[in-house]
Write an enzyme that holds these catalytic residues in place. Structure first.
Site, mmCIF file in Angstrom:
data_model
loop_
_atom_site.group_PDB
_atom_site.id
_atom_site.type_symbol
_atom_site.label_atom_id
_atom_site.label_comp_id
_atom_site.label_asym_id
_atom_site.label_seq_id
_atom_site.Cartn_x
_atom_site.Cartn_y
_atom_site.Cartn_z
ATOM 1 N N LYS A 1 0.840 -1.215 0.000
ATOM 2 C CA LYS A 1 0.000 0.000 0.000
ATOM 3 C C LYS A 1 0.869 1.258 0.000
ATOM 4 C CE LYS A 1 -1.971 -1.181 3.936
ATOM 5 N NZ LYS A 1 -1.327 -2.466 4.268
ATOM 6 N N ARG B 1 12.515 -5.725 5.835
ATOM 7 C CA ARG B 1 12.640 -4.340 5.344
ATOM 8 C C ARG B 1 13.274 -3.412 6.372
ATOM 9 N NH1 ARG B 1 6.398 -2.017 5.275
ATOM 10 N NH2 ARG B 1 6.028 -2.496 7.456
ATOM 11 N N ARG C 1 11.099 -0.769 11.714
ATOM 12 C CA ARG C 1 9.893 -0.487 12.495
ATOM 13 C C ARG C 1 9.796 -1.446 13.671
ATOM 14 N NH1 ARG C 1 4.921 0.349 8.336
ATOM 15 N NH2 ARG C 1 3.907 -0.961 9.905
ATOM 16 N N ARG D 1 -0.782 -8.524 13.214
ATOM 17 C CA ARG D 1 -1.323 -7.542 12.269
ATOM 18 C C ARG D 1 -2.141 -8.238 11.184
ATOM 19 N NH1 ARG D 1 4.311 -4.904 11.001
ATOM 20 N NH2 ARG D 1 3.280 -3.836 9.288
#
Ligand code: AP5
Length: 215
Positions: free
Chosen positions: A13, A127, A161, A172
């Site tokens: 997204k 990531r 993160r 999640r």
């Protein structure tokens, strides 16, 4: 044009929203980015959201809807918006309907990125970004050309993160299945849902989204 990008964590997204901002001058409203900024700034909203986000659970509907409301208020009516990571519950979808109606905006498309969840865990846990300029990298797919140095700005600092570990990612995803996927019928009833294969290359996903927007 106003669109929602929908898909589980790591579906792409944010990647696609940034591209649409660059290529089409649309505005990206990412509740995840807004919440991370609030956490970093240590605001009352950030204090409330921090632990919830780190666990991979959803922040309250009231908080995220207020963030969206405040950000929409600052936009010119002709600016197209990409909603990235909002709405995530039926209550948020209904709140967004009201916010858009109050501003005379119409929702054109809900683009759902179709993905394979197991592949996404690897995408997300690998990531990292440059701490100075936010250029994205990946342990496996995109290391800096010179190890430890950002290709774009030369910084040696990188960050990950707090919710990009496997346990939080699984939570999640479970949240997405339980609370977010069920909002699709709300939009299917209006015939504005379009599906794009999110497992294809970034370029192919971009092409699929462009076909929807330009079709
Ligand atoms: P948020 O920041 O929205 O995170 P998310 O939905 O979990 O999504 P991500 O940002 O992880 O992934 P993405 O789909 O944007 O993928 P990306 O482009 O980065 O939310 C974080 C938290 O905030 C939530 O858990 C919740 O606590 C809270 N929150 C936020 N909004 C909320 C709301 N409305 N209500 C309540 N709580 C809320 O891509 C991922 C990786 O894959 C990157 O490395 C990228 O380079 C790579 N990639 C992208 N596309 C491809 C491709 N096609 N092929 C290969 N690699 C690709």
């Amino acid at each position: 044009m106003n669109i929602i990008l929908l898909g589980p964590p790591g579906a792409g997204k944010g990647t696609q929203a940034s591209r649409l901002v660059e290529e089409r001058g649309m505005v990206q409203l990412s509740t995840g980015d807004m919440l991370r900024a609030a956490v970093k700034a240590g605001t009352p909203v950030g204090e409330q959201a921090k632990a919830v986000m780190e666990a991979g659970e959803l922040v309250s509907d009231a908080i995220v809807t207020q963030l969206i409301d405040e950000n929409l208020a600052g936009l010119a009516p002709e600016q197209g918006v990409i909603f990235d990571g909002y709405p995530r519950t039926l209550a948020q979808a209904e709140a967004l309907d009201s916010l858009l109606a109050a501003r005379g905006r119409r929702l054109d498309f809900v683009i759902e990125l179709d993905v394979d969840e197991d592949a996404l865990v690897e995408r997300i846990t690998g990531r990292f970004t440059c701490a100075a300029c936010n250029t994205p990298y990946h342990d496996r797919y995109k290391q800096p050309v010179s190890a430890g140095t950002c290709d774009v700005c030369g910084s040696h600092e990188f960050k990950r993160r707090a919710d990009d570990n496997e346990e939080a990612v699984r939570t999640r995803m479970a949240e997405y299945r339980a609370k977010t996927a069920p909002i699709l019928p709300h939009y299917e009833a209006r015939d504005i849902v379009r599906r794009v294969d999110g497992m294809a290359s970034v370029a192919a996903v971009s092409k699929g989204i462009d076909a929807v927007l330009d079709g």
